[in-house]
Design a protein around this motif. Structure first.
Motif, PDB file in Angstrom:
ATOM      1  N   ALA A 181       0.474  -1.462   0.555  1.00 21.71           N
ATOM      2  CA  ALA A 181       0.277   0.222  -0.252  1.00 21.71           C
ATOM      3  C   ALA A 181       0.630   1.735  -0.225  1.00 21.71           C
ATOM      4  CB  ALA A 181      -0.733  -0.001   1.108  1.00 21.71           C
ATOM      5  N   ALA A 182       2.271   1.553   0.743  1.00 23.51           N
ATOM      6  CA  ALA A 182       3.602   2.216   0.596  1.00 23.51           C
ATOM      7  C   ALA A 182       3.782   2.282  -0.611  1.00 23.51           C
ATOM      8  CB  ALA A 182       3.934   2.331   2.337  1.00 23.51           C
ATOM      9  N   ARG A 183       4.281   1.263  -1.421  1.00 19.92           N
ATOM     10  CA  ARG A 183       3.687   1.220  -2.305  1.00 19.92           C
ATOM     11  C   ARG A 183       3.151   2.093  -3.559  1.00 19.92           C
ATOM     12  NH1 ARG A 183       8.961  -0.872  -3.378  1.00 19.92           N
ATOM     13  NH2 ARG A 183       9.818  -2.046  -1.892  1.00 19.92           N
ATOM     14  N   VAL A 184       1.577   2.264  -3.502  1.00 18.10           N
ATOM     15  CA  VAL A 184       0.928   2.007  -4.151  1.00 18.10           C
ATOM     16  C   VAL A 184       0.518   4.127  -4.379  1.00 18.10           C
ATOM     17  CG1 VAL A 184      -1.461   2.477  -4.988  1.00 18.10           C
ATOM     18  CG2 VAL A 184      -0.270  -0.018  -4.351  1.00 18.10           C
ATOM     19  N   GLU A 185       1.030   4.315  -3.284  1.00 21.56           N
ATOM     20  CA  GLU A 185       0.711   5.578  -2.340  1.00 21.56           C
ATOM     21  C   GLU A 185       2.195   6.233  -2.670  1.00 21.56           C
ATOM     22  OE1 GLU A 185      -0.962   7.087  -0.949  1.00 21.56           O
ATOM     23  OE2 GLU A 185      -2.627   5.882  -1.373  1.00 21.56           O
ATOM     24  N   GLY A 186       3.332   5.622  -3.264  1.00 17.78           N
ATOM     25  CA  GLY A 186       4.763   6.534  -3.669  1.00 17.78           C
ATOM     26  C   GLY A 186       5.634   6.128  -2.988  1.00 17.78           C
ATOM     27  N   CYS A 187       5.627   5.647  -2.082  1.00 20.75           N
ATOM     28  CA  CYS A 187       6.556   5.726  -1.500  1.00 20.75           C
ATOM     29  C   CYS A 187       8.468   4.990  -1.468  1.00 20.75           C
ATOM     30  CB  CYS A 187       5.985   5.311  -0.016  1.00 20.75           C
ATOM     31  SG  CYS A 187       5.056   6.370   1.729  1.00 20.75           S
ATOM     32  N   GLY A 188       9.596   5.147  -1.642  1.00 20.59           N
ATOM     33  CA  GLY A 188      10.060   4.806  -2.233  1.00 20.59           C
ATOM     34  C   GLY A 188      10.226   3.640  -1.043  1.00 20.59           C
ATOM     35  N   LEU A 189      11.817   3.062  -1.208  1.00 14.52           N
ATOM     36  CA  LEU A 189      12.141   2.400   0.333  1.00 14.52           C
ATOM     37  C   LEU A 189      12.823   2.988   1.341  1.00 14.52           C
ATOM     38  CD1 LEU A 189      13.154  -0.792   0.481  1.00 14.52           C
ATOM     39  CD2 LEU A 189      15.595  -0.208  -0.490  1.00 14.52           C
ATOM     40  N   ALA A 191      11.561   5.804   2.737  1.00 15.10           N
ATOM     41  CA  ALA A 191       9.945   5.885   3.386  1.00 15.10           C
ATOM     42  C   ALA A 191       8.685   4.988   3.380  1.00 15.10           C
ATOM     43  CB  ALA A 191       8.999   6.900   2.091  1.00 15.10           C
ATOM     44  N   ILE A 192       9.548   3.659   3.260  1.00 18.31           N
ATOM     45  CA  ILE A 192       8.618   2.530   3.605  1.00 18.31           C
ATOM     46  C   ILE A 192       8.987   1.912   5.133  1.00 18.31           C
ATOM     47  CG2 ILE A 192       8.428   0.334   3.162  1.00 18.31           C
ATOM     48  CD1 ILE A 192       7.926   0.929   0.251  1.00 18.31           C
ATOM     49  N   LEU A 193      10.528   2.166   5.179  1.00 18.55           N
ATOM     50  CA  LEU A 193      11.055   1.762   6.301  1.00 18.55           C
ATOM     51  C   LEU A 193      11.098   2.986   7.665  1.00 18.55           C
ATOM     52  CD1 LEU A 193      12.924   0.264   7.760  1.00 18.55           C
ATOM     53  CD2 LEU A 193      15.190   1.693   6.895  1.00 18.55           C
ATOM     54  N   TRP A 194      10.890   4.215   7.047  1.00 18.59           N
ATOM     55  CA  TRP A 194      10.652   5.328   8.557  1.00 18.59           C
ATOM     56  C   TRP A 194       9.496   5.292   8.434  1.00 18.59           C
ATOM     57  CZ3 TRP A 194      15.066   5.337  10.417  1.00 18.59           C
ATOM     58  CH2 TRP A 194      16.206   5.091  10.075  1.00 18.59           C
ATOM     59  N   ARG A 195       7.963   5.228   7.615  1.00 14.13           N
ATOM     60  CA  ARG A 195       6.812   5.147   7.873  1.00 14.13           C
ATOM     61  C   ARG A 195       6.045   3.804   8.339  1.00 14.13           C
ATOM     62  NH1 ARG A 195       5.610   9.873   2.808  1.00 14.13           N
ATOM     63  NH2 ARG A 195       6.563  11.435   4.098  1.00 14.13           N
ATOM     64  N   VAL A 196       6.111   3.073   8.108  1.00 18.81           N
ATOM     65  CA  VAL A 196       5.986   1.995   8.311  1.00 18.81           C
ATOM     66  C   VAL A 196       6.866   0.718   8.534  1.00 18.81           C
ATOM     67  CG1 VAL A 196       4.872  -0.488   7.291  1.00 18.81           C
ATOM     68  CG2 VAL A 196       5.387   1.807   5.840  1.00 18.81           C
ATOM     69  N   TYR A 197       7.655   0.404   8.997  1.00 20.45           N
ATOM     70  CA  TYR A 197       8.584  -0.360   9.751  1.00 20.45           C
ATOM     71  C   TYR A 197       8.694  -0.153  11.154  1.00 20.45           C
ATOM     72  CZ  TYR A 197       8.506  -4.022   6.193  1.00 20.45           C
ATOM     73  OH  TYR A 197       8.153  -4.580   4.992  1.00 20.45           O
ATOM     74  N   VAL A 198       9.306   1.188  10.724  1.00 24.18           N
ATOM     75  CA  VAL A 198      10.370   2.283  12.668  1.00 24.18           C
ATOM     76  C   VAL A 198       8.345   2.530  13.325  1.00 24.18           C
ATOM     77  CG1 VAL A 198      10.909   3.514  13.438  1.00 24.18           C
ATOM     78  CG2 VAL A 198      11.846   2.838  10.983  1.00 24.18           C
ATOM     79  N   PRO A 199       8.144   2.468  12.645  1.00 24.89           N
ATOM     80  CA  PRO A 199       6.334   2.707  13.549  1.00 24.89           C
ATOM     81  C   PRO A 199       5.987   1.871  14.255  1.00 24.89           C
ATOM     82  CG  PRO A 199       6.622   4.376  11.794  1.00 24.89           C
ATOM     83  CD  PRO A 199       7.209   3.481  11.471  1.00 24.89           C
ATOM     84  N   LEU A 200       5.908   0.962  13.422  1.00 28.77           N
ATOM     85  CA  LEU A 200       5.375  -0.140  14.033  1.00 28.77           C
ATOM     86  C   LEU A 200       5.994  -1.187  15.109  1.00 28.77           C
ATOM     87  CD1 LEU A 200       2.960  -1.525  10.465  1.00 28.77           C
ATOM     88  CD2 LEU A 200       2.253  -0.951  12.882  1.00 28.77           C
ATOM     89  N   ALA A 201       7.511  -0.943  14.994  1.00 34.44           N
ATOM     90  CA  ALA A 201       8.281  -1.732  15.961  1.00 34.44           C
ATOM     91  C   ALA A 201       8.607  -0.832  17.078  1.00 34.44           C
ATOM     92  CB  ALA A 201       9.763  -2.211  15.160  1.00 34.44           C
ATOM     93  N   ARG A 202       8.225   0.276  17.266  1.00 42.37           N
ATOM     94  CA  ARG A 202       7.968   1.491  18.803  1.00 42.37           C
ATOM     95  C   ARG A 202       9.053  -0.050  20.113  1.00 42.37           C
ATOM     96  NH1 ARG A 202       4.493   6.449  17.619  1.00 42.37           N
ATOM     97  NH2 ARG A 202       5.699   7.588  15.423  1.00 42.37           N
ATOM     98  N   PRO A 203       7.841  -0.767  20.082  1.00 41.46           N
ATOM     99  CA  PRO A 203       7.505  -1.098  21.622  1.00 41.46           C
ATOM    100  C   PRO A 203       8.886  -1.860  21.512  1.00 41.46           C
ATOM    101  CG  PRO A 203       5.199  -1.850  20.943  1.00 41.46           C
ATOM    102  CD  PRO A 203       5.775  -1.033  19.607  1.00 41.46           C
ATOM    103  N   THR A 204       9.732  -2.618  20.141  1.00 41.70           N
ATOM    104  CA  THR A 204      10.759  -3.113  20.282  1.00 41.70           C
ATOM    105  C   THR A 204      11.853  -2.090  20.646  1.00 41.70           C
ATOM    106  OG1 THR A 204       9.893  -5.164  18.656  1.00 41.70           O
ATOM    107  CG2 THR A 204      12.790  -4.744  19.209  1.00 41.70           C
ATOM    108  N   TYR A 205      11.656  -1.249  20.046  1.00 39.57           N
ATOM    109  CA  TYR A 205      12.959  -0.133  19.845  1.00 39.57           C
ATOM    110  C   TYR A 205      12.837   0.123  21.471  1.00 39.57           C
ATOM    111  CZ  TYR A 205      13.454   0.894  15.332  1.00 39.57           C
ATOM    112  OH  TYR A 205      13.907   0.284  14.250  1.00 39.57           O
ATOM    113  N   LEU A 206      11.789   0.515  22.579  1.00 37.13           N
ATOM    114  CA  LEU A 206      11.595   0.781  23.620  1.00 37.13           C
ATOM    115  C   LEU A 206      12.511  -0.387  24.560  1.00 37.13           C
ATOM    116  CD1 LEU A 206      10.415   3.004  26.191  1.00 37.13           C
ATOM    117  CD2 LEU A 206       8.712   1.462  25.834  1.00 37.13           C
TER     118      LEU A 206
END
Length: 286
Positions: A181-189, A191-206
């Motif tokens: 879905a992020a690729r459809v919205e025009g996100c590059g690699l 942007a996908i990392l910082w806007r999709v993967y990193v926010p969903l991994a916040r508990p792991t980062y903490l």
């Protein structure tokens, strides 16, 4: 409490069930371990807030004092030690977040047939104790001219196999539909990392961040080997030198210095213990 009805119509309380022997034994063992862990902390609290003469005299009405903290602060450059430790922890944890995120993203989403072999090589680091690499690390830091520097203390730890493993497992749980879905919205690699993967991994980062900060705040052996001056020593090394026999043994002042060293971690855990536990539960590896 539930009740039962006697033939005469009189209600009586149901008898309590005794705890199973195994559960009672586990509870006893847990309380015993908790008391053993807390005993040094409780003694440090007692000695730090009482005059020197009461360090080994446990009297209920012993006078309280804060002079031990003032004496400890003036007897050693703890302000410099705190600054060095904060710089060290910030550098190492920040570097680990960046490098582990990039490596974990590659291992989680790359379709190369070599990724499994490379990831296995990374995991080999988990089987090697850091103390085994002290000599080689010291030679490397000396060759780079980084002996007796904060950068030299933290550089061997900027890449963490445990962090890569933990984040990779978290990234594998991210649905691929979100990436598409992020690729459809025009996100590059990126942007996908910082806007999709990193926010969903916040508990792991903490969870990982708390573990990393705690480890490097308390790390002692490697900083002791690679530092020589006050300008670079962290709190653990400074406290060990302060508590050496050359300084004289005053348990009240030493206890006060120990509490000063451990206070940030203890205070942080007490304030954020719920988030601390929840982050580890949500970052569980499935």
């Amino acid at each position: 409490m539930s009740a039962v009805l006697h033939p005469e119509g009189v209600e009586a309380a149901a008898p309590r069930r005794a705890l199973p022997f195994g559960l009672a034994l586990e509870s006893l063992a847990a309380w015993t371990l908790a008391l053993l862990w807390a005993a040094p902390v409780l003694y440090a609290l007692w000695a730090a807030f009482h005059p020197t003469g009461y360090a080994t005299r446990f009297e209920i009405f012993a006078p309280l004092t804060l002079e031990n903290f003032a004496a400890a602060w003036q007897a050693a450059p703890f302000a410099r030690y705190f600054l060095n430790t904060v710089l060290l922890v910030s550098f190492v944890t920040g570097s680990q977040f960046i490098l582990c995120t990039l490596a974990a993203f590659v291992f989680a989403r790359s379709r190369s047939r070599w990724m499994s072999a490379l990831f296995a090589l990374v995991l080999v680091q988990l089987m090697i104790m850091p103390d085994m690499l002290i000599v080689e690390n010291y030679r490397t830091m000396r060759a780079l001219g980084l002996v007796d520097t904060v950068l030299g203390i933290g550089l061997p730890y900027v890449a963490s196999a445990f962090g890569i493993f933990l984040l990779r497992q978290t990234f594998l749980q991210v649905p691929k539909e979100l990436e598409e879905a992020a690729r459809v919205e025009g996100c590059g690699l990126w942007a996908i990392l910082w806007r999709v993967y990193v926010p969903l991994a916040r508990p792991t980062y903490l969870a990982y961040g708390l573990t990393s900060v705690s480890y490097h705040w308390n790390n002692f052996l490697w900083p002791l080997v690679v530092t020589n001056t006050v300008e670079t020593r962290p709190l653990t090394v400074g406290l060990a030198i302060f508590a050496s026999t050359d300084q004289g043994i005053d348990w009240a002042i030493i206890s006060a210095a120990t509490l000063l060293t451990a206070a940030p971690l203890l205070l942080g855990f007490l304030l954020f213990q719920r988030q601390f536990v929840q982050s580890f539960m949500r970052a569980g590896i499935r």
